[in-house]
Design an enzyme around this catalytic site. Sequence first.
Site, PDB file in Angstrom:
ATOM      1  N   ASP A 160      83.837  -1.676  39.371  1.00 14.94           N
ATOM      2  CA  ASP A 160      85.205  -1.420  38.929  1.00 14.94           C
ATOM      3  C   ASP A 160      85.372  -1.798  37.456  1.00 14.94           C
ATOM      4  O   ASP A 160      84.674  -2.692  36.954  1.00 14.94           O
ATOM      5  CB  ASP A 160      86.198  -2.215  39.767  1.00 14.94           C
ATOM      6  N   ARG A 169      86.889  -6.649  46.705  1.00 11.65           N
ATOM      7  CA  ARG A 169      88.355  -6.719  46.614  1.00 11.65           C
ATOM      8  C   ARG A 169      88.979  -6.872  48.001  1.00 11.65           C
ATOM      9  O   ARG A 169      89.890  -7.671  48.205  1.00 11.65           O
ATOM     10  CB  ARG A 169      88.901  -5.451  45.948  1.00 11.65           C
TER      11      ARG A 169
END
Length: 320
Positions: free
Chosen positions: A50, A183
């Site tokens: 990310d 996440r």
Amino acid sequence: MASNSPKRIRVPLNGVLLLDKSVGWSSNDALIKAKHLMNAAKAGHTGTLDPFATGVLPLCFGEATKFAQDLLDADKTYETVIHLGLTTATGDTEGEVLETREVDVTREQIDVVLAQFRGALKQVPPMYSALKRDGKPLYEYARAGITLEREARDVTIHLLEFIDYQAPFLSVRVMCSKGTYIRVLGEDIGAALGCGAHLNALRRTKVGHLTLTGCLTLETLTATPEEERAALLASVDSLLLTFPEVVLPELLAQRFLQGQRLTLVKEGVPLPSGIGRVRVYRESASSGQADAEIPRQLLGTAQLHDYGVLAPERLVSTAI
């Protein structure tokens, strides 16, 4: 008006650039930048990081792209800071804040919860991800305010290790299987602790057997003189070092490159113990010049079966 400047000719580089990706770069943008800086003809990355994350992002050039899938499938190791008590739309620092809650968590409670997330798990992929539905990535639906049902996927947390806790920040180390979203793991840990959470920082420290050792940043690559950049590439077989090796003499090497299965026991070729995937080389040979030798050459990978049967798998160009 059309430009008269000559078109830049791309170079057929072969090797692996161990990149330490910085915050703010998507994996694809980092790949495009590195490919431009290397003036490379062909390149690919080996697993998305990310934009807010940093760390190991191996970039494969030329013949090395044939083995990129091995790193996509490999276990990954991360160090992450989980911000307890605050949830966001994306599960990281890039999303809008959804909820803030009081954090009243002890180290003992943390240890109990971490134990719940070790081993085989079912994990629901986040809406803010590159997974596609009807040809469109999920994050596009999420940005439009649409939430879709997602099937839980099987993942494995091989290691979930406490590093530090300075409320509201919990630092942990994670080694996990492919397809694991850190996440989501951070959000699930926060939910289990009763306060919610998002990731404040994420750093990938290992992909398969490749670590941060030897990694360089795009800034370093940019600062390196153009004529010296190719020397920063690791060899193609640096991706294959966990596999045993088989070294073939010239005649067998030629047959291997033609895709022929070889019975190495009959040929007297030394074999590694066991069966399975191996990396295959052509043995070094004299160049015909005094004190000069052609170094051994990677030919590709193969499956070694019982009775020393070698079945070619992925072959590389012998020009490298």
